[in-house]
Write a protein that holds these residues in place. Sequence first.
Motif, mmCIF file in Angstrom:
data_model
loop_
_atom_site.group_PDB
_atom_site.id
_atom_site.type_symbol
_atom_site.label_atom_id
_atom_site.label_comp_id
_atom_site.label_asym_id
_atom_site.label_seq_id
_atom_site.Cartn_x
_atom_site.Cartn_y
_atom_site.Cartn_z
ATOM 1 N N ASP A 27 63.573 -42.199 -11.863
ATOM 2 C CA ASP A 27 62.455 -41.337 -12.249
ATOM 3 C C ASP A 27 61.401 -42.129 -13.013
ATOM 4 O O ASP A 27 60.217 -41.821 -12.949
ATOM 5 N N GLU A 38 67.921 -41.817 -17.005
ATOM 6 C CA GLU A 38 68.296 -42.249 -15.665
ATOM 7 C C GLU A 38 69.789 -42.092 -15.407
ATOM 8 O O GLU A 38 70.197 -41.718 -14.308
ATOM 9 N N ARG A 42 68.977 -36.864 -15.443
ATOM 10 C CA ARG A 42 68.500 -36.510 -14.105
ATOM 11 C C ARG A 42 69.619 -36.032 -13.187
ATOM 12 O O ARG A 42 69.358 -35.554 -12.090
#
Length: 266
Positions: A27, A38, A42
Amino acid sequence: MKTLADYQSYADAQMQFSPERLWELFDGHRESLNIAHECVDRHAASGRDALIVLQAQGGEEVITYAELSQDSSRFAHWLEAEGVRAGERVAIMLEPSRAFYTAMFGVIKRGAIAVPLFTLFGPDGIRLRVNDCAPKILLTNQDKAEMSAGIDGVDVVIADAAFMQQLNTYSDAFDTHTRADDYAIFQYTSGTTRELPAAVKHVRVIASFAHRRQPGGTAYGMARWHRWHWASRSAPMQASTTPSASCGHCRMATSTTFRLPPRISG
């Protein structure tokens, strides 16, 4: 279109590799990236398990990505309430456990620098590293808290059941704001060969591929638990309360590049 994480062989991934395609896996981007987001946040809506903590006395604790995301967000808010600022150090001297991973990812979310410390350090080993990195807080257990008493300039906090319960008073969502070149972790060796820590920046969460296939299609890469190969996709991480035990990591594990930082002052 396939991502690099979808290829099943090194040859295919190598053929399709490019720096631009690598960044498609995250992202974040070259300017702004956070390891905790990360690796954890997410995936919070995936419903998947993130950690399997094997207890020394037998049994295991399964922690989902959603639970780890919420716990670490609460810890990040707690750090903020304690006055811990971005770039300040927070030492964590705990065996792999829910509290350990809550703290590790919570520190990184806050933008502070996590300093995991080997739990078999004695008073001299603790003092050497605490004096070197000057953490704002040392999070540990009751035994190590007593051993750490008398070290000036650090607030020793015991991560017991009462502390974990206290975290529930904070919000379970935290917005990360770290630059990709911010420091995320200082890692000291457990031996005597090196006093200064290796350092990990957020940007060093660069994808690599492990090809150790397991029955049922799940792939794992193997690493000692105290070597930070951050897992961020597909399969649960597996930790152990035995320091020499191995960790199972995901098909798309991430690797870190280490270098010596400047000596810390202030």
